[in-house]
Design an enzyme around this catalytic site. Structure first.
Site, mmCIF file in Angstrom:
data_model
loop_
_atom_site.group_PDB
_atom_site.id
_atom_site.type_symbol
_atom_site.label_atom_id
_atom_site.label_comp_id
_atom_site.label_asym_id
_atom_site.label_seq_id
_atom_site.Cartn_x
_atom_site.Cartn_y
_atom_site.Cartn_z
ATOM 1 N N LYS A 215 0.885 -1.213 -0.055
ATOM 2 C CA LYS A 215 -0.120 0.036 -0.020
ATOM 3 C C LYS A 215 0.882 1.152 0.056
ATOM 4 C CE LYS A 215 -1.690 3.090 2.024
ATOM 5 N NZ LYS A 215 -1.647 4.386 1.272
ATOM 6 N N GLU A 290 8.788 1.284 11.117
ATOM 7 C CA GLU A 290 9.813 2.195 11.127
ATOM 8 C C GLU A 290 9.193 3.630 11.062
ATOM 9 O OE1 GLU A 290 12.998 1.849 10.579
ATOM 10 O OE2 GLU A 290 13.307 -0.089 10.057
ATOM 11 N N CYS A 324 13.280 10.593 7.608
ATOM 12 C CA CYS A 324 13.022 10.391 8.899
ATOM 13 C C CYS A 324 14.444 10.430 9.925
ATOM 14 C CB CYS A 324 12.421 8.931 9.051
ATOM 15 S SG CYS A 324 13.547 7.634 8.163
ATOM 16 N N GLU A 421 9.546 16.275 14.932
ATOM 17 C CA GLU A 421 10.075 16.228 13.519
ATOM 18 C C GLU A 421 9.419 17.500 12.861
ATOM 19 O OE1 GLU A 421 8.559 12.491 11.955
ATOM 20 O OE2 GLU A 421 10.676 12.205 11.301
#
Ligand code: NAP
Length: 521
Positions: A215, A290, A324, A421
């Site tokens: 996906k 992750e 990331c 972040e």
């Protein structure tokens, strides 16, 4: 690149701003030409893949895929949901029985062929990534090489899935450990690495005999579909790889609910990762996550200034800050703080912003308007709490979702820029006095993915690397990801590892077999 040369470049760029705008319009046309060429190529696909058949959404709904640099619509893809996902799972389940029974050498050959095709189409796949994701073409082509390397690596690793024989506790027994594929894997991936986040999962899964339902993000499905078409061209049988996209929560829920899906592997935000983790409990699935990071980049007084600036630039501004593992907080020791802030600002000022197809561009647009709004909110929060913008700090004059590469000083740990972040081209500088303080600030977060340190002191390198609560540590280096090393986070940055010899374990179950009655003649 030397800083003096970069500073000169930035002056030249500044004096040419109006012509840069014009060239953006021209580039839009060039991007359109590239899109037209790609559309006629053998791997351009705009449908999902279920059981080896390219398929529209059952209710014919579609989603638009945009070029973030221009806003143009590149393609319409199906907006799929539960029904298509259920069928994709069934086809993966049916294919599992034959795929898992192939010899490792046979699966290895398919993967190797897929790798060769990915590399043969490196340029075009790179163009497709730039078109739908926005990163500069050179970086996009780099992603193709990086992403394809996982398929090559796991084509080799397929042949090294060894079991064990354990010394028996009774004379008439033999104790064996078999490693077997977990089964059908649901792989959910983000938009920031449209190819590599997929190959990092599908490579090891297929190598050991699993089948997959991918996906991809609705923002960047075309690269995933192109890579899948190349997998079919490599001869990978129908049903081994399936792709659905569209209504993410519905697709996610269908994957979670199915008892036939034995594992979910996810790369994306921590918030969605937590939902999947909770949802996986219903059928007790294996899970690899992750998730997001909050990487500290620690520059000690004893660092080489040039190495630290170059490394920070790479760790922070790659993919316009949308990775990331991007440095999210730059912690600088007080003795080198002013010199570093000055040198970093000069280097950042020279980063050429523009459409990823333009020669020399190193900063593309952010993925969408929501991403720009997030950066703006973080900058406002920092300024309101006393931070100073040394460079940038606003939308770029190119418009769309372009944002100026930014350096902010006097950032404090309580500001959003340090807590979460930012996922954009903003380098927040925090000052520290001692090594202990730096480690404390670095670890004072729920995230634990990547960290970077810059120092010339060997003892400090060891002490700090061991003290950092992170899955990856770069020492005097800002780009550290490779297919041969384990990638993954601790704390709320995730579970499990991808890449390397360890990555394949995530797709294997251990089975203990006890052979009894060995002494009977
Ligand atoms: P995201 O919003 O979590 O999306 C990731 C994927 O999950 C997309 O395919 C998304 O689909 C899908 N999704 C969203 N809601 C879902 C749900 N309820 N159920 C199932 N799937 C769902 O993350 P993103 O904004 O795309 O990516 C950025 C994040 O990924 C950042 O936090 C970054 O740090 C993290 N990341 C981590 C790593 C790592 O290796 N640790 C690598 C890259 C990125 P749609 O896009 O179609 O909505």
């Amino acid at each position: 690149m030397r800083f003096s040369r970069m500073a000169t470049m930035s002056k030249i760029l500044a004096s040419h701003l109006p012509s840069m705008r014009t060239s953006t319009r021209q580039l839009s046309m060039e991007a359109q030409n590239i899109a037209d060429r790609l559309k006629s190529s053998s791997f351009f696909r705009t449908q999902g893949l279920i059981g080896g058949k390219w398929t529209d959404a059952y209710d014919a709904n579609t989603l638009k895929v945009n070029n973030p640099a221009t806003g143009e619509i590149i393609a319409n893809v199906p907006c799929m949901g539960r029904k298509e996902t259920d069928d994709a799972v069934s086809s993966a389940y049916n294919a599992f029985s034959s795929w898992s029974k192939l010899t490792a050498a046979e699966r290895s050959k398919y993967l190797r062929k897929w790798y060769d095709l990915l590399m043969a189409h490196k340029e075009e796949l790179g163009q497709l990534i730039t078109l739908e994701q926005g990163k500069p073409l050179k970086e996009a082509i780099g992603e193709v090489g990086y992403g394809a390397a996982f398929i090559e690596f796991f084509s080799e690793e397929a042949k090294r899935v060894y079991g064990d024989i354990i010394p028996a506790t009774l004379a008439d027994r033999r104790l064996l450990v078999l490693k077997q594929p977990v089964g059908v894997v649901g792989a959910i991936t983000p938009w920031n690495f449209p190819l590599a986040m997929i190959t990092r999962k599908v490579g090891p899964a297929l190598a050991c005999g699993c089948t997959v339902v991918i996906k991809p993000s609705e923002l960047t499905p075309l690269t995933a579909l192109a890579a899948t078409e190349l997998a079919l061209q490599a001869g990978i049988p129908p049903g081994v790889i399936n792709v659905v996209m569209g209504n993410a929560p519905e697709i996610g829920d269908a994957l979670l609910a199915s008892p036939q899906v034995r594992k979910i592997t996810f790369t994306g935000s921590t918030a969605v990762g937590k939902k999947l983790m909770a949802g996986a409990a219903g059928t007790v699935k294996r899970l690899s996550l992750e998730l997001g990071g909050n990487a500290p980049c620690i520059v000690f007084d004893d660092a080489d200034l040039d190495v630290a600036v170059k490394g920070t630039l790479a760790a922070k501004f790659r993919n316009s800050g949308q990775t990331c593992v991007c440095a999210n907080r730059v912690l600088v020791q007080e003795g080198i703080y002013d010199k570093f802030a000055d040198a970093l600002s000069k280097a950042v000022q020279s980063l050429h912003v523009g459409d990823g197809f333009s020669e020399g561009v190193v900063q593309g647009p952010l993925i969408n308007e929501a991403a720009v709004k997030k950066v703006e909110r973080f900058i406002e929060d920092a300024i309101s709490k006393g931070a100073k913008v040394l460079l940038g700090g606003k939308r770029h004059s190119l418009g769309m979702t372009f944002y100026e590469p930014t350096v902010v000083s006097d950032v404090k740990n309580e500001m959003l820029l340090a807590r979460e972040e930012v996922f954009g081209p903003v380098a927040p500088l925090l000052r520290f006095k001692t090594e202990e303080e730096a480690i404390h600030i670095a670890n004072d977060t729920n995230a634990g993915l990547a960290a970077y340190i810059f120092t010339n002191n060997v003892q400090r390198t060891w002490r700090v690397s061991e003290a950092l609560e992170y899955g990856l540590v770069g020492v005097n280096e800002g780009i550290i990801s490779t297919e041969v090393a384990p990638f993954g986070g601790v704390k709320q940055s995730g579970l499990g590892r991808e890449g390397s010899k360890y990555g394949i374990d995530e797709y294997l179950e251990l089975k203990y077999v006890c052979l009894g009655d060995m002494n009977r003649k």
